[in-house]
Design a protein around this motif. Sequence first.
Motif, PDB file in Angstrom:
ATOM      1  N   PRO A   1      -2.577  -3.437 -35.477  1.00 13.55           N
ATOM      2  CA  PRO A   1      -1.517  -3.114 -34.538  1.00 13.55           C
ATOM      3  C   PRO A   1      -0.743  -4.326 -34.055  1.00 13.55           C
ATOM      4  CG  PRO A   1      -3.572  -3.117 -33.363  1.00 13.55           C
ATOM      5  CD  PRO A   1      -3.885  -3.404 -34.827  1.00 13.55           C
ATOM      6  N   TYR A   2      -1.279  -5.536 -34.185  1.00 11.15           N
ATOM      7  CA  TYR A   2      -0.527  -6.732 -33.817  1.00 11.15           C
ATOM      8  C   TYR A   2      -1.024  -7.893 -34.659  1.00 11.15           C
ATOM      9  CZ  TYR A   2      -4.573  -7.430 -30.790  1.00 11.15           C
ATOM     10  OH  TYR A   2      -5.826  -7.553 -30.298  1.00 11.15           O
ATOM     11  N   GLY A   3      -0.179  -8.893 -34.770  1.00 15.18           N
ATOM     12  CA  GLY A   3      -0.491 -10.015 -35.643  1.00 15.18           C
ATOM     13  C   GLY A   3      -1.052 -11.212 -34.906  1.00 15.18           C
ATOM     14  N   ILE A   4      -1.144 -12.316 -35.616  1.00 19.81           N
ATOM     15  CA  ILE A   4      -1.737 -13.528 -35.068  1.00 19.81           C
ATOM     16  C   ILE A   4      -0.871 -14.085 -33.957  1.00 19.81           C
ATOM     17  CG2 ILE A   4      -0.991 -15.660 -36.206  1.00 19.81           C
ATOM     18  CD1 ILE A   4      -4.456 -14.927 -36.437  1.00 19.81           C
ATOM     19  N   ASP A   5       0.456 -13.921 -34.038  1.00 17.13           N
ATOM     20  CA  ASP A   5       1.331 -14.403 -32.973  1.00 17.13           C
ATOM     21  C   ASP A   5       1.047 -13.656 -31.672  1.00 17.13           C
ATOM     22  OD1 ASP A   5       2.410 -15.927 -34.938  1.00 17.13           O
ATOM     23  OD2 ASP A   5       4.345 -14.924 -34.991  1.00 17.13           O
ATOM     24  N   SER A   6       0.946 -12.352 -31.769  1.00 10.85           N
ATOM     25  CA  SER A   6       0.669 -11.549 -30.573  1.00 10.85           C
ATOM     26  C   SER A   6      -0.692 -11.882 -29.990  1.00 10.85           C
ATOM     27  CB  SER A   6       0.728 -10.062 -30.922  1.00 10.85           C
ATOM     28  OG  SER A   6       1.989  -9.725 -31.425  1.00 10.85           O
ATOM     29  N   ALA A   7      -1.669 -12.078 -30.850  1.00 11.49           N
ATOM     30  CA  ALA A   7      -3.004 -12.430 -30.360  1.00 11.49           C
ATOM     31  C   ALA A   7      -2.983 -13.784 -29.665  1.00 11.49           C
ATOM     32  CB  ALA A   7      -3.995 -12.439 -31.517  1.00 11.49           C
ATOM     33  N   SER A   8      -2.194 -14.716 -30.181  1.00 12.35           N
ATOM     34  CA  SER A   8      -2.104 -16.037 -29.547  1.00 12.35           C
ATOM     35  C   SER A   8      -1.430 -15.945 -28.182  1.00 12.35           C
ATOM     36  CB  SER A   8      -1.326 -17.001 -30.440  1.00 12.35           C
ATOM     37  OG  SER A   8      -2.033 -17.242 -31.626  1.00 12.35           O
ATOM     38  N   TYR A   9      -0.360 -15.160 -28.088  1.00 12.49           N
ATOM     39  CA  TYR A   9       0.313 -14.992 -26.794  1.00 12.49           C
ATOM     40  C   TYR A   9      -0.621 -14.344 -25.766  1.00 12.49           C
ATOM     41  CZ  TYR A   9       4.876 -16.275 -28.692  1.00 12.49           C
ATOM     42  OH  TYR A   9       5.920 -16.948 -29.239  1.00 12.49           O
ATOM     43  N   LEU A  10      -1.340 -13.323 -26.170  1.00 13.68           N
ATOM     44  CA  LEU A  10      -2.269 -12.663 -25.250  1.00 13.68           C
ATOM     45  C   LEU A  10      -3.417 -13.587 -24.860  1.00 13.68           C
ATOM     46  CD1 LEU A  10      -2.422  -9.102 -26.826  1.00 13.68           C
ATOM     47  CD2 LEU A  10      -1.246  -9.798 -24.748  1.00 13.68           C
ATOM     48  N   ASP A  11      -3.894 -14.366 -25.818  1.00  9.13           N
ATOM     49  CA  ASP A  11      -4.977 -15.304 -25.534  1.00  9.13           C
ATOM     50  C   ASP A  11      -4.512 -16.391 -24.560  1.00  9.13           C
ATOM     51  OD1 ASP A  11      -7.613 -15.962 -25.857  1.00  9.13           O
ATOM     52  OD2 ASP A  11      -7.328 -17.062 -27.727  1.00  9.13           O
ATOM     53  N   GLN A  12      -3.272 -16.864 -24.731  1.00 10.44           N
ATOM     54  CA  GLN A  12      -2.726 -17.845 -23.798  1.00 10.44           C
ATOM     55  C   GLN A  12      -2.592 -17.257 -22.392  1.00 10.44           C
ATOM     56  OE1 GLN A  12       1.001 -19.370 -25.107  1.00 10.44           O
ATOM     57  NE2 GLN A  12       0.100 -20.685 -26.660  1.00 10.44           N
ATOM     58  N   ALA A  13      -2.120 -16.019 -22.304  1.00 12.19           N
ATOM     59  CA  ALA A  13      -1.967 -15.373 -20.996  1.00 12.19           C
ATOM     60  C   ALA A  13      -3.324 -15.188 -20.324  1.00 12.19           C
ATOM     61  CB  ALA A  13      -1.253 -14.033 -21.151  1.00 12.19           C
ATOM     62  N   ARG A  14      -4.329 -14.780 -21.088  1.00 15.57           N
ATOM     63  CA  ARG A  14      -5.674 -14.616 -20.523  1.00 15.57           C
ATOM     64  C   ARG A  14      -6.242 -15.936 -20.024  1.00 15.57           C
ATOM     65  NH1 ARG A  14      -7.132 -11.131 -25.460  1.00 15.57           N
ATOM     66  NH2 ARG A  14      -6.503  -9.062 -24.757  1.00 15.57           N
ATOM     67  N   SER A  15      -6.076 -16.997 -20.814  1.00 18.92           N
ATOM     68  CA  SER A  15      -6.624 -18.284 -20.391  1.00 18.92           C
ATOM     69  C   SER A  15      -5.864 -18.836 -19.187  1.00 18.92           C
ATOM     70  CB  SER A  15      -6.601 -19.290 -21.547  1.00 18.92           C
ATOM     71  OG  SER A  15      -5.294 -19.735 -21.798  1.00 18.92           O
TER      72      SER A  15
ATOM     73  N   LEU B   1       3.435 -16.714 -20.025  1.00 20.47           N
ATOM     74  CA  LEU B   1       3.604 -16.747 -18.576  1.00 20.47           C
ATOM     75  C   LEU B   1       4.190 -15.436 -18.071  1.00 20.47           C
ATOM     76  CD1 LEU B   1       3.297 -18.564 -16.095  1.00 20.47           C
ATOM     77  CD2 LEU B   1       5.635 -19.323 -16.487  1.00 20.47           C
ATOM     78  N   LEU B   2       5.152 -14.891 -18.799  1.00 18.01           N
ATOM     79  CA  LEU B   2       5.730 -13.592 -18.444  1.00 18.01           C
ATOM     80  C   LEU B   2       4.683 -12.481 -18.536  1.00 18.01           C
ATOM     81  CD1 LEU B   2       8.319 -11.938 -17.790  1.00 18.01           C
ATOM     82  CD2 LEU B   2       8.610 -11.691 -20.249  1.00 18.01           C
ATOM     83  N   ILE B   3       3.835 -12.530 -19.551  1.00 20.34           N
ATOM     84  CA  ILE B   3       2.760 -11.537 -19.695  1.00 20.34           C
ATOM     85  C   ILE B   3       1.793 -11.639 -18.514  1.00 20.34           C
ATOM     86  CG2 ILE B   3       0.756 -10.863 -21.085  1.00 20.34           C
ATOM     87  CD1 ILE B   3       2.316 -11.749 -23.552  1.00 20.34           C
ATOM     88  N   ALA B   4       1.425 -12.862 -18.147  1.00 18.37           N
ATOM     89  CA  ALA B   4       0.477 -13.053 -17.041  1.00 18.37           C
ATOM     90  C   ALA B   4       1.071 -12.592 -15.715  1.00 18.37           C
ATOM     91  CB  ALA B   4       0.066 -14.510 -16.959  1.00 18.37           C
ATOM     92  N   ILE B   5       2.329 -12.932 -15.458  1.00 19.25           N
ATOM     93  CA  ILE B   5       2.962 -12.535 -14.208  1.00 19.25           C
ATOM     94  C   ILE B   5       3.122 -11.017 -14.122  1.00 19.25           C
ATOM     95  CG2 ILE B   5       5.147 -12.632 -12.914  1.00 19.25           C
ATOM     96  CD1 ILE B   5       5.359 -15.557 -13.830  1.00 19.25           C
ATOM     97  N   SER B   6       3.571 -10.398 -15.220  1.00 18.99           N
ATOM     98  CA  SER B   6       3.731  -8.945 -15.191  1.00 18.99           C
ATOM     99  C   SER B   6       2.379  -8.240 -15.118  1.00 18.99           C
ATOM    100  CB  SER B   6       4.541  -8.461 -16.393  1.00 18.99           C
ATOM    101  OG  SER B   6       3.911  -8.846 -17.591  1.00 18.99           O
ATOM    102  N   SER B   7       1.337  -8.841 -15.671  1.00 21.43           N
ATOM    103  CA  SER B   7       0.006  -8.257 -15.552  1.00 21.43           C
ATOM    104  C   SER B   7      -0.483  -8.293 -14.111  1.00 21.43           C
ATOM    105  CB  SER B   7      -0.975  -9.016 -16.453  1.00 21.43           C
ATOM    106  OG  SER B   7      -2.287  -8.580 -16.236  1.00 21.43           O
ATOM    107  N   ILE B   8      -0.202  -9.382 -13.416  1.00 20.48           N
ATOM    108  CA  ILE B   8      -0.602  -9.489 -12.008  1.00 20.48           C
ATOM    109  C   ILE B   8       0.196  -8.531 -11.145  1.00 20.48           C
ATOM    110  CG2 ILE B   8      -0.590 -11.037 -10.017  1.00 20.48           C
ATOM    111  CD1 ILE B   8      -1.235 -13.313 -12.011  1.00 20.48           C
TER     112      ILE B   8
ATOM    113  N   HIS C   1      -0.719  -4.845 -12.050  1.00 15.23           N
ATOM    114  CA  HIS C   1      -2.157  -4.565 -12.017  1.00 15.23           C
ATOM    115  C   HIS C   1      -2.634  -3.967 -13.342  1.00 15.23           C
ATOM    116  CE1 HIS C   1      -2.215  -5.499  -7.794  1.00 15.23           C
ATOM    117  NE2 HIS C   1      -1.188  -4.681  -7.604  1.00 15.23           N
ATOM    118  N   LEU C   2      -2.195  -4.566 -14.455  1.00 10.80           N
ATOM    119  CA  LEU C   2      -2.600  -4.142 -15.780  1.00 10.80           C
ATOM    120  C   LEU C   2      -3.452  -5.232 -16.427  1.00 10.80           C
ATOM    121  CD1 LEU C   2       0.791  -2.713 -17.075  1.00 10.80           C
ATOM    122  CD2 LEU C   2      -1.209  -1.415 -16.341  1.00 10.80           C
ATOM    123  N   PRO C   3      -4.480  -4.859 -17.156  1.00 10.81           N
ATOM    124  CA  PRO C   3      -5.293  -5.892 -17.821  1.00 10.81           C
ATOM    125  C   PRO C   3      -4.559  -6.457 -19.038  1.00 10.81           C
ATOM    126  CG  PRO C   3      -6.099  -3.720 -18.395  1.00 10.81           C
ATOM    127  CD  PRO C   3      -5.019  -3.522 -17.365  1.00 10.81           C
ATOM    128  N   VAL C   4      -4.839  -7.704 -19.333  1.00  7.97           N
ATOM    129  CA  VAL C   4      -4.247  -8.349 -20.513  1.00  7.97           C
ATOM    130  C   VAL C   4      -5.244  -8.262 -21.633  1.00  7.97           C
ATOM    131  CG1 VAL C   4      -3.353 -10.473 -21.486  1.00  7.97           C
ATOM    132  CG2 VAL C   4      -2.901  -9.916 -19.115  1.00  7.97           C
TER     133      VAL C   4
END
Length: 89
Positions: free
Chosen positions: A29-43, A76-83, A86-89
């Motif tokens: 459902p998503y590639g290595i780029d998406s996984a990297s962006y999500l991993d960066q947002a989580r960290s 950063l946008l993913i992390a801010i919108s998750s906060i 109130h959605l999990p990343v």
Amino acid sequence: MAKEYPIYTLALFAGFCAAAISFFAPFFPYGIDSASYLDQARSFMARGVFEITPFSTGEADVVSVPDNLFPLGYPLLIAISSILLHLPV
């Protein structure tokens, strides 16, 4: 009734194309780029740094490394919108 055959043919062709793309796509459902962006947002949310987990087997002892390939704006946008939402990343 004869005028509707090209529309049905086009819809059938579009359905076959969509099925073939979703079946043969290696990144579903998503590639290595998406996984990297999500991993960066989580960290960033957990530790305040933009790091990723290496996907290669050559770096098995490394837990996370700073990512120099992808820009920091989208995680950063993913992390801010998750906060805010109130959605999990």
